[in-house]
Design a protein around this motif. Structure first.
Motif, short mmCIF file in Angstrom:
data_model
loop_
_atom_site.label_atom_id
_atom_site.label_comp_id
_atom_site.label_asym_id
_atom_site.label_seq_id
_atom_site.Cartn_x
_atom_site.Cartn_y
_atom_site.Cartn_z
N GLU A 9 -13.89 36.55 -20.88
CA GLU A 9 -14.68 37.51 -20.76
C GLU A 9 -13.69 38.44 -20.18
O GLU A 9 -13.87 39.93 -20.47
CB GLU A 9 -15.72 37.58 -19.57
N ARG B 163 -13.85 30.55 -14.00
CA ARG B 163 -13.97 31.89 -13.45
C ARG B 163 -12.78 32.41 -12.95
O ARG B 163 -12.10 31.60 -12.31
CB ARG B 163 -15.00 32.25 -12.79
N GLY C 20 -15.08 36.80 -13.91
CA GLY C 20 -15.65 36.25 -14.97
C GLY C 20 -14.75 35.36 -15.69
O GLY C 20 -13.95 34.81 -14.95
N LYS D 206 -13.28 41.90 -22.40
CA LYS D 206 -13.96 43.03 -21.93
C LYS D 206 -13.60 43.57 -20.51
O LYS D 206 -14.27 43.26 -19.39
CB LYS D 206 -15.47 42.79 -21.55
#
Length: 356
Positions: free
Chosen positions: A220, A203, A216, A224
């Protein structure tokens, strides 16, 4: 191994606040990378976890235990710094063993730990050498070995690859990630290099001005992003952002043409439409999505791909062409990205807007 929890963590220097009440939970065995520009508070956060900086407010828990008042030596963590900090008058074996200087292990147990760490790091044949006879990557491995022999609950890495050349950085990224897979020890890694973050992290924690913007997985954050800063910081080359105006009939681009509007309303009619260079490719007869045309201003030949900079509507836009397709400067090109690869941002708040 252990969990690491930051609870409303604050750091002040006098009247200046450099870390603003951040919350973060790092799972047992996870590899987490703190990334952001210089001055964002990532190294300060790491040093507070290590006990090298006092905490102004909040709590740090390692393995469920509050460690605010514990000395660094009592936190059962090991830190690897940007500077190798290995002793030039000691051999590789002696430098690695120095990590056990305060331990109560027997000489034989220390020797076994040093040999095991050296074997894991590929240093067994170098144990009798001095640091002056080692390469930069080997010296960094010695520093990691000195941390490994302590068998810590967590590893903390403070930009350990910054002093290495490009090839060694790539090699050490791979070695550190392999080491993590082998040992499974909780690791927190600080860097300003988004490529290091993307290739190493389970992460990523994106920081700016002492605050956490987004947490994230690498994919991710790439797919996003929650705001303009994260969108431009994650991914190389950086995302193109094109000025646009919301209309009832669609979204008009400043470069000309239009694209479908975002699903979420913006605070004003002024928005930004984002597209990554890898998604903006040459097209002879594009339909739908985003299309830009203009003369080629610059070409970057990378072998596997060619980055094309075109001028359109007063803006420079970067797209991607196949590695062997090298356009001429001045040649007019048309680049296209499908609607599903577009990003929308509110120009006033800089927050992401939901796409269609």
């Amino acid at each position: 191994m252990a969990t690491i929890d930051l609870d409303r963590l604050v750091k002040r220097y006098g009247q200046s606040t450099v870390v603003h009440g951040i919350d973060l939970s790092i799972q047992d065995g996870e590899f987490v990378v703190l990334v952001g520009p210089s001055g964002c508070g990532k190294s300060t956060t790491l040093r507070m976890i290590a006990g090298l900086e006092e905490i102004s407010e909040g709590h740090i828990r390692i393995g469920g235990q509050v460690v605010n008042d514990l000395q660094p030596k009592d936190r059962n963590i090991a830190m690897v710094f940007q500077n190798y900090a290995i002793y030039p008058h000691m051999s590789v074996a002696e430098n690695i063993a120095f990590g056990l200087y305060r331990s109560k292990l027997s000489k034989n147990e220390k020797r076994v730990r040093v040999e095991q760490a050296a074997e894991t790091l590929g240093l067994s044949h170098l144990l009798e050498r001095r640091p002056s006879a080692l390469s930069g990557g080997q010296r960094q491995r010695v520093a990691i070995g000195r941390a490994m022999v302590r068998d810590p609950a967590a590893f903390l890495f403070d930009e350990p690859l910054s002093n290495l050349d490009a090839q060694l950085r790539t090699q050490m990224r791979i070695e550190i990630k392999r080491l993590h897979h082998r040992l499974g020890t909780t690791s927190v890694f600080v860097t300003h290099d988004q490529v290091e973050a993307m290739t190493m992290a389970d992460r990523i924690v994106v920081m700016r001005d002492g605050r956490i913007l987004q947490v994230g997985t690498p994919l991710e954050l790439y797919e996003k992003p929650v705001d303009i800063f994260t969108a431009r910081f994650i991914g190389s080359p950086t995302m193109n952002l094109l000025s646009a105006t919301l209309r009832e009939s669609g979204t008009d681009l400043a470069t000309g043409g239009s694209v479908p509007p975002p699903a979420a309303p913006a605070t004003t009619a002024a928005i930004l439409v984002g597209v990554r260079p890898q998604d903006l490719v040459p097209a002879s007869a594009p339909t739908g999505g985003l299309t830009v045309s203009g003369p080629v201003a610059l070409v970057e030949t990378l072998g596997s791909e060619t980055l094309v900079h075109i001028e359109s509507g007063g803006e420079t836009i970067v797209g991607s062409a196949p590695g062997r397709q090298i356009p001429r400067v001045g040649e007019v090109m048309t680049l296209h990205a499908p609607t599903e690869r577009l990003y929308y941002f509110d120009k006033a708040t800089e927050k992401a807007l939901a796409a269609q």
